[in-house]
Motif scaffolding. Sequence first.
Motif, PDB file in Angstrom:
ATOM      1  N   ARG A 234      33.855  39.489  43.468  1.00 56.54           N
ATOM      2  CA  ARG A 234      34.010  40.182  42.192  1.00 56.54           C
ATOM      3  C   ARG A 234      34.159  41.673  42.411  1.00 56.54           C
ATOM      4  NH1 ARG A 234      33.295  37.962  37.332  1.00 56.54           N
ATOM      5  NH2 ARG A 234      32.403  35.879  37.134  1.00 56.54           N
ATOM      6  N   LEU A 236      35.003  45.593  40.057  1.00 52.77           N
ATOM      7  CA  LEU A 236      34.602  46.291  38.839  1.00 52.77           C
ATOM      8  C   LEU A 236      35.537  45.924  37.691  1.00 52.77           C
ATOM      9  CD1 LEU A 236      33.961  49.823  40.408  1.00 52.77           C
ATOM     10  CD2 LEU A 236      32.263  48.032  39.890  1.00 52.77           C
ATOM     11  N   ASN A 237      35.070  46.112  36.474  1.00 54.07           N
ATOM     12  CA  ASN A 237      35.888  45.929  35.277  1.00 54.07           C
ATOM     13  C   ASN A 237      36.497  44.537  35.167  1.00 54.07           C
ATOM     14  OD1 ASN A 237      35.465  48.680  34.555  1.00 54.07           O
ATOM     15  ND2 ASN A 237      37.125  49.275  35.952  1.00 54.07           N
ATOM     16  N   GLU A 238      35.667  43.540  35.474  1.00 54.16           N
ATOM     17  CA  GLU A 238      36.092  42.144  35.317  1.00 54.16           C
ATOM     18  C   GLU A 238      37.349  41.826  36.128  1.00 54.16           C
ATOM     19  OE1 GLU A 238      34.457  39.659  33.555  1.00 54.16           O
ATOM     20  OE2 GLU A 238      32.906  41.209  33.600  1.00 54.16           O
ATOM     21  N   THR A 239      37.369  42.244  37.383  1.00 56.17           N
ATOM     22  CA  THR A 239      38.447  41.888  38.297  1.00 56.17           C
ATOM     23  C   THR A 239      37.827  41.218  39.520  1.00 56.17           C
ATOM     24  OG1 THR A 239      38.373  44.033  39.398  1.00 56.17           O
ATOM     25  CG2 THR A 239      39.905  43.796  37.542  1.00 56.17           C
ATOM     26  N   SER A 254      43.396  39.746  38.276  1.00 57.96           N
ATOM     27  CA  SER A 254      43.253  40.562  37.080  1.00 57.96           C
ATOM     28  C   SER A 254      42.304  39.890  36.084  1.00 57.96           C
ATOM     29  CB  SER A 254      44.614  40.820  36.437  1.00 57.96           C
ATOM     30  OG  SER A 254      45.200  39.612  36.010  1.00 57.96           O
ATOM     31  N   ARG A 255      41.888  40.651  35.121  1.00 58.42           N
ATOM     32  CA  ARG A 255      40.912  40.165  34.140  1.00 58.42           C
ATOM     33  C   ARG A 255      41.387  38.904  33.436  1.00 58.42           C
ATOM     34  NH1 ARG A 255      39.071  44.543  29.842  1.00 58.42           N
ATOM     35  NH2 ARG A 255      38.594  45.562  31.827  1.00 58.42           N
TER      36      ARG A 255
END
Length: 264
Positions: A234, A236-239, A254-255
């Motif tokens: 994992r 940062l920022n849901e990536t 990507s998210r």
Amino acid sequence: MTPSPPRRPTALIADDEPLLREELTRLLALAWPELQIVAQARNGREAVEMYEAQQPDICFLDVHMPGLSGVEAAREIGRRAHLVFVTAFDQYALKAFEHGVLDYLVKPVEPARLADTVARLQERVGTAQPAQATEALLQQLAVQLQRGAAPAHLRWIRAMVGQTVKMIAVDEIDFLRSDEKYTLIAWRGDGGKPAEALIRTPLRELLGQLDDTQFAQVHRSVVVNLRAISHVTRGLNETADIYLKGRSEVLPVSRSYLHLFKQM
């Protein structure tokens, strides 16, 4: 009076991919040097027009071509030529072959299989009428084409590597990545070594032909073979980042596609 030399058998090749026409021409030159390729068509309509102009003994017809398909072209040519289907999809070839009226080659064309086909054609040309492909059989195949009955899963991708046409087995591909006007294919080459090639087919077009139980889009520009993944971390920022077995590349997730790895 000196007798004239025997007439050379003639053939037409129809395939919408120039590299495939060139490759089949090359293989036929090796397997049957006496065979004269008198026409090369880009689609079924051209195949019929060139057939009418040249009247070749044999027609090698790709099943899937834009506009008029190889099956539809075969219906128009009928008994006037010996017909050979060339297809990436076994189901069409086998249906025709099981009836004993048509020969076939499956892409990528293998020299041994081509040699068998050539041997049969050599027996037939000049000594027998072309086999009668029943209208019912060709109609059945044409209907299957219209219904999209062809399997959606690619088995091979063709790419130019230097001056060679490389047939890349889809199972050996680690990932595909959109690269401006091209798609990068990353696969395992000879001895399992990482290899790469660029093709012109857009990634979005390839994605629809890949087995979605094996390949997953993980970024707008990246599709990965799930079997090639070593682990996922994992970010940062849901990536997330994908690490591959035996490769140094790290692929972004990507998210929008993080849900594929929600078990993490």
